[in-house]
Every structure is written in C-alpha cells, then in structure tokens.
Write a protein that holds these residues in place. Structure first.
Motif, mmCIF file in Angstrom:
data_model
loop_
_atom_site.group_PDB
_atom_site.id
_atom_site.type_symbol
_atom_site.label_atom_id
_atom_site.label_comp_id
_atom_site.label_asym_id
_atom_site.label_seq_id
_atom_site.Cartn_x
_atom_site.Cartn_y
_atom_site.Cartn_z
ATOM 1 N N GLN A 128 11.036 40.138 38.296
ATOM 2 C CA GLN A 128 11.881 40.950 38.373
ATOM 3 C C GLN A 128 13.116 40.245 39.089
ATOM 4 O OE1 GLN A 128 11.045 44.993 40.608
ATOM 5 N NE2 GLN A 128 12.874 44.312 41.866
ATOM 6 N N LYS B 137 11.217 45.601 35.935
ATOM 7 C CA LYS B 137 12.657 46.079 36.394
ATOM 8 C C LYS B 137 13.476 45.033 36.640
ATOM 9 C CE LYS B 137 10.790 50.138 39.194
ATOM 10 N NZ LYS B 137 9.382 49.964 38.862
ATOM 11 N N GLU C 254 23.536 30.405 46.327
ATOM 12 C CA GLU C 254 24.137 31.799 46.812
ATOM 13 C C GLU C 254 25.072 31.970 47.876
ATOM 14 O OE1 GLU C 254 23.708 33.747 44.826
ATOM 15 O OE2 GLU C 254 21.658 34.512 44.294
ATOM 16 N N ARG D 188 5.102 40.109 39.286
ATOM 17 C CA ARG D 188 5.951 41.341 39.194
ATOM 18 C C ARG D 188 7.242 40.910 40.003
ATOM 19 N NH1 ARG D 188 7.167 44.677 42.898
ATOM 20 N NH2 ARG D 188 6.023 43.601 44.385
ATOM 21 N N LYS E 168 6.165 38.079 51.404
ATOM 22 C CA LYS E 168 7.225 38.864 52.081
ATOM 23 C C LYS E 168 7.082 38.421 53.459
ATOM 24 C CE LYS E 168 8.783 42.671 50.895
ATOM 25 N NZ LYS E 168 9.179 44.247 50.188
ATOM 26 N N SER F 216 7.666 51.871 50.847
ATOM 27 C CA SER F 216 7.426 50.789 50.003
ATOM 28 C C SER F 216 5.958 50.503 49.825
ATOM 29 C CB SER F 216 7.887 49.548 50.941
ATOM 30 O OG SER F 216 7.594 48.346 50.328
ATOM 31 N N SER F 217 5.392 50.514 48.402
ATOM 32 C CA SER F 217 4.012 50.399 47.952
ATOM 33 C C SER F 217 3.553 49.041 48.200
ATOM 34 C CB SER F 217 3.827 50.880 46.739
ATOM 35 O OG SER F 217 4.911 50.449 46.054
ATOM 36 N N HIS F 218 4.512 48.009 48.139
ATOM 37 C CA HIS F 218 3.937 46.539 47.906
ATOM 38 C C HIS F 218 3.970 45.904 49.410
ATOM 39 C CE1 HIS F 218 3.478 47.271 43.839
ATOM 40 N NE2 HIS F 218 4.884 47.466 43.734
ATOM 41 N N SER G 234 18.534 47.144 41.189
ATOM 42 C CA SER G 234 19.197 48.230 41.144
ATOM 43 C C SER G 234 20.845 48.062 41.218
ATOM 44 C CB SER G 234 18.753 49.262 42.140
ATOM 45 O OG SER G 234 19.069 48.675 43.360
ATOM 46 N N GLY H 252 15.306 47.529 48.856
ATOM 47 C CA GLY H 252 14.044 48.378 48.565
ATOM 48 C C GLY H 252 13.939 49.624 49.221
ATOM 49 N N ASN I 176 11.416 45.727 54.266
ATOM 50 C CA ASN I 176 12.576 46.037 53.568
ATOM 51 C C ASN I 176 13.529 46.499 54.662
ATOM 52 O OD1 ASN I 176 11.147 45.605 51.364
ATOM 53 N ND2 ASN I 176 11.197 47.668 50.737
ATOM 54 N N MET J 265 19.459 47.385 47.900
ATOM 55 C CA MET J 265 18.969 46.085 47.137
ATOM 56 C C MET J 265 17.661 45.832 47.955
ATOM 57 S SD MET J 265 22.292 43.443 46.457
ATOM 58 C CE MET J 265 21.223 41.912 46.139
ATOM 59 N N ASN K 249 17.963 38.557 52.147
ATOM 60 C CA ASN K 249 16.622 38.972 51.564
ATOM 61 C C ASN K 249 15.602 37.428 51.172
ATOM 62 O OD1 ASN K 249 15.311 39.185 48.689
ATOM 63 N ND2 ASN K 249 14.338 40.747 49.678
HETATM 64 N N1 FAQ Z 1 16.142 47.312 42.687
HETATM 65 O O1 FAQ Z 1 7.092 48.330 47.423
HETATM 66 P P1 FAQ Z 1 8.614 47.663 47.229
HETATM 67 C C1 FAQ Z 1 20.618 38.799 43.322
HETATM 68 C C2 FAQ Z 1 11.064 48.432 43.368
HETATM 69 S S1 FAQ Z 1 18.871 38.728 42.972
HETATM 70 C C3 FAQ Z 1 14.966 47.852 41.473
HETATM 71 O O2 FAQ Z 1 9.387 47.846 48.415
HETATM 72 P P2 FAQ Z 1 8.583 45.104 46.885
HETATM 73 C C4 FAQ Z 1 21.541 37.442 42.968
HETATM 74 C C5 FAQ Z 1 9.907 47.574 43.522
HETATM 75 O O3 FAQ Z 1 9.875 46.619 42.365
HETATM 76 C C6 FAQ Z 1 18.779 40.603 43.497
HETATM 77 N N2 FAQ Z 1 13.756 48.125 41.822
HETATM 78 O O4 FAQ Z 1 8.838 46.491 46.286
HETATM 79 C C7 FAQ Z 1 22.830 37.766 42.450
HETATM 80 C C8 FAQ Z 1 8.734 48.461 43.279
HETATM 81 O O5 FAQ Z 1 8.385 49.104 41.675
HETATM 82 P P3 FAQ Z 1 7.236 48.375 40.895
HETATM 83 C C9 FAQ Z 1 16.954 40.664 43.237
HETATM 84 C C10 FAQ Z 1 13.525 47.999 43.288
HETATM 85 O O6 FAQ Z 1 8.664 43.986 45.590
HETATM 86 C C11 FAQ Z 1 23.660 38.022 43.145
HETATM 87 C C12 FAQ Z 1 8.952 49.801 43.992
HETATM 88 O O7 FAQ Z 1 10.726 49.769 43.968
HETATM 89 N N3 FAQ Z 1 16.456 40.110 44.436
HETATM 90 O O8 FAQ Z 1 21.115 39.522 43.702
HETATM 91 C C13 FAQ Z 1 14.332 47.557 44.442
HETATM 92 O O9 FAQ Z 1 7.631 44.780 48.022
HETATM 93 C C14 FAQ Z 1 25.027 38.361 42.777
HETATM 94 C C15 FAQ Z 1 8.550 49.709 45.346
HETATM 95 O O10 FAQ Z 1 9.334 48.824 46.230
HETATM 96 C C16 FAQ Z 1 15.092 39.918 44.252
HETATM 97 O O11 FAQ Z 1 14.427 40.315 43.348
HETATM 98 C C17 FAQ Z 1 15.544 47.247 43.824
HETATM 99 N N4 FAQ Z 1 16.579 47.130 44.772
HETATM 100 O O12 FAQ Z 1 9.991 44.859 47.425
HETATM 101 C C18 FAQ Z 1 22.885 37.598 40.943
HETATM 102 C C19 FAQ Z 1 14.254 39.255 45.500
HETATM 103 N N5 FAQ Z 1 13.753 47.431 45.351
HETATM 104 O O13 FAQ Z 1 7.505 46.797 40.877
HETATM 105 C C20 FAQ Z 1 24.038 37.913 40.315
HETATM 106 C C21 FAQ Z 1 13.056 39.477 45.563
HETATM 107 C C22 FAQ Z 1 12.376 47.957 45.170
HETATM 108 O O14 FAQ Z 1 6.009 48.771 41.893
HETATM 109 C C23 FAQ Z 1 25.263 38.186 41.109
HETATM 110 N N6 FAQ Z 1 12.386 40.425 45.596
HETATM 111 N N7 FAQ Z 1 11.956 48.007 43.833
HETATM 112 O O15 FAQ Z 1 7.379 49.012 39.601
HETATM 113 C C24 FAQ Z 1 12.046 41.095 46.661
HETATM 114 O O16 FAQ Z 1 12.368 40.573 47.838
HETATM 115 C C25 FAQ Z 1 11.258 42.430 46.692
HETATM 116 O O17 FAQ Z 1 10.699 42.698 45.422
HETATM 117 C C26 FAQ Z 1 12.244 43.676 46.963
HETATM 118 C C27 FAQ Z 1 11.161 44.834 46.792
HETATM 119 C C28 FAQ Z 1 12.609 43.407 48.482
HETATM 120 C C29 FAQ Z 1 13.404 43.764 46.116
#
Ligand code: FAQ
Length: 348
Positions: free
Chosen positions: A73, A139, A191, A69, A250, A238-240, A142, A232, A254, A230, A168
C-alpha cells in the motif's frame, strides 16, 4: 549474532534460523506442533528484544501478510502520488520551480522502487502487487484522490502531505522488519527535503501579492483535512493497529501520530501567515496538545471505497502508464538477458 547464540545455548531455535532450515524441521506455521511453537517463541523474543527480523528468518504467516499489505500500500501510494504533482510540471512558474518539482516527482518513483523491493524480500513479486493495485485489490493512500487545482497545491502537498508522511514514517525506521526499516531511513531523508520545498513555496506565495496569498490559503483549506485522514481511521476503528504495534511494525497508533502532526503544524502555519481551517483548533494546557475539530470519517471511507474526486482518474492513468511502459520492461528484460549471457560467456 550474540542473541542467536544465546538461543542455541539454551537449546531453543533462534528467530534468525532461516526459513529453509525450519522448513526441513517442521514446516513454518504448519500447525501447533512443538517445533513451530519454539520458533514462534524465538520470533517473539527477538521482537521484544528490538532485534530486526530479516528476509530469511522464520516469521509467522500473519506477520508476513501484514507487512506485504502495508508495504505494498505504501509503494502504491508513492507511485500514484506522482500524478497530482506531475500535473504541474509543465506549468511550474519558473525554471527553478520546474527543476525542483521534476526532482521531487522522480524521488517518489524511487521510493516506490525501494518499497516494492522490500516487499519482494517477503516473497511477493512486483508484477503480482501491481496487478492487485490495478484491479483494486490493494489500496493506496486516500490523499492522492484529491485534485491539484492551482500551483499553490504543489506547496500544500509538500508542506502537509509530505509532512504527514514524515510524521508517520520516521517511526517506521524502527520497524521490526529490516528491509522496510532500512528503506524508510532513506525515504525519510528525501521526504524531509520535499516538506521544506513545499513550505518554502507556500511562504513565497503567502508573502506575495494578495492573489498569491489567497491562492496559498485556498490550497491549505483544501488539503488540511485530507492530510489528517492520511494517518488512518481513529484508533477504535483501526483493525490492524493493535497487532501491528505488538509486532513493532507500527510504533504509535494512528491517533497519536495525527495529534503529533497537528501540534507540529500549528506553529508552522503561524510562521507561514496562513490559517488552518479549523475553528475548534486550540491549545489544551491540560493535555499539552492542541484540540482539533471532528474529522469527516464518512468522506474518508467513501474515498477508500473508490468514490473520491479522482479515484477513477488516478487508477485509469496508472493502468495506461503501465500498459504504455510494456515495451520498456521488455527492452530492459532483453538487455538484462543479453548482459547475463555475455557475462556468462566471459566467465566460461
Ligand atoms: N488511505 O487498521 P488500519 C506519501 C486502510 S506515502 C487508504 O489503521 P494500518 C509520500 C488500511 O489499509 C503515504 N487506506 O490500517 C508522498 C486498512 O485497510 P485494509 C502512504 C487507508 O495499516 C508524498 C483500513 O484502512 N504512507 O504520502 C488509509 O494499521 C507526496 C484500516 O486501517 C504509508 O502507506 C489511508 N490514509 O494503518 C508521495 C505509510 N488509512 O488494508 C507523493 C505506511 C488506513 O485492511 C507525494 N502505512 N487505510 O484493506 C502505514 O503506516 C499504515 O498502513 C497506515 C494505516 C497508518 C496508513
């Protein structure tokens, strides 16, 4: 591996025993039998000891699902994230800026590829993940549902969006799952270059004419709050987070990372000569951090539901690019088949 050997000496399964081996023993996650419990215990010990979990190691189904997941994402965010900036390639103000922007957008595609590959090591194919993105079942971040209205937005994305991404993602280099952690090392290096190019671009505008300065300020005004989103939802929503932190996917919550980002940005904004659009932003001596204003979480959840300014445009464009690229995938597959046939003949 020393720790695996220690497990064997103690008569317990090592987390690094392969899934195949476990499958013949009791079947991973097949039920609360003693075999599975022992593998679970070995997995827990490996995570607690900061060992990396690798693709063929036993892992709980829920750990695998959480990784798929999050990595999916993340991968989707990288490739959808190409769109807002690619919008400006043809209008970049100089050849130098155009070359930099093209390289950056291309890097984001590369990040998507590393991440889809990392997800594939968990047994989920790229076609399936893309299908879930295109049908809205998975997803992407955002942040990429906001429009890039002026050239300064390219600078604001580099400084703030890449800056938030690095804040992050640096801790994700220590993620317990090996292929994700290793992909993050390279991604963070790139990055970091992206963040600096955004900062440099904004600095040039900020020190330029009054109109250029105003354009830079307007971009920062629009991108600041979505950048904070971004990270979260707040920790209590935060469910996860709790489970992901226990598994060492992690490393920080967040809210912790969001606070770190705010603290990093304040002095950078001062050096840029630009204001952050938050009247409540001030240093809190007692906490040793900056206090900041309330985030509009209604806006965040609406964007996640598909109601942001550009959700429809982004996904429509992504589906179109995928459909129009079908011939490239077919040609690449035909080339690979021909190549493997040729090398097969050579070997024979
Ligand atoms: N947008 O329980 P949590 C970039 C969802 S890369 C959309 O806190 P988690 C590079 C979350 O999926 C940017 N959805 O979730 C670049 C969950 O929904 P689900 C991406 C969000 O996973 C730069 C629900 O809310 N980076 O920018 C968002 O523990 C310039 C509950 O949330 C990553 O993906 C959001 N902002 O923590 C490219 C980093 N936040 O799945 C081009 C890796 C939360 O149950 C140009 N990911 N949700 O349906 C992570 O570190 C984590 O997944 C978080 C969320 C911190 C994003």
């Amino acid at each position: 591996m020393a720790t695996a050997a220690a497990h064997q000496a103690a008569g317990t399964p090592a987390a690094h025993a392969t899934s195949d081996a476990i499958g013949t023993a009791s079947g991973p996650d097949s039920g609360p039998d003693s075999g599975t419990a022992a593998y679970q215990a070995a997995f827990d010990t490996a995570v607690a000891a900061e060992e990396r979990i690798e693709p063929r190691d036993w892992m709980p189904d829920a750990y695998r699902a959480t990784l798929v997941r999050q990595i999916a994402q993340h991968a989707h965010s990288e490739i959808i994230g190409m769109q807002p900036e690619a919008n400006w390639i043809t209008r970049a103000p100089s050849l130098r800026r155009k070359a930099i922007l093209m390289a950056k957008v291309q890097d984001e595609a590369g990040h998507g590829l590393y991440l889809y590959s990392a997800a594939e090591t968990l047994g989920t194919g790229r076609d399936e993940l893309l299908d879930k993105l295109h049908s809205g079942r998975q997803k992407y971040s955002s942040i990429f549902n906001y429009p890039t209205l002026t050239w300064a937005d390219v600078g604001a994305i580099g400084w703030l969006v890449d800056g938030a991404a690095i804040t992050n993602q640096v801790p994700l280099c220590r993620c317990s799952y090996g292929p994700y952690a290793r992909a993050m090392v390279r991604i963070c290096k790139e990055e970091s270059f992206h963040q600096r190019q955004g900062y440099e671009l904004l600095l040039a505008l900020s020190r330029g004419t009054d109109a250029q300065h105003a354009m830079a300020q307007d971009a920062v005004d629009r991108w600041w709050w979505p950048s904070l989103m971004m990270f979260g939802p707040p920790d209590d929503e935060s469910s996860h987070s709790a489970q992901s932190m226990e598994w060492k996917i992690k490393r920080h919550s967040n809210d912790e990372l969001r606070q770190r980002f705010v603290d990093i940005c304040v002095p950078q904004a001062e050096s840029l000569g630009l204001a952050l659009p938050d009247p409540d932003l001030r240093w809190n001596e007692e906490r040793g951090h900056h206090d900041f204003g309330a985030i509009d979480w209604t806006e965040f959840w609406e964007v996640l539901k598909g109601n942001g300014p550009c959700n429809e445009q982004r996904i429509t464009q992504r589906r179109r690019a995928h459909d129009e690229g079908a011939w490239v995938r077919e040609a690449a597959a035909a080339h690979a088949a021909k190549h493997s046939g040729a090398s097969g003949k050579a070997t024979a």
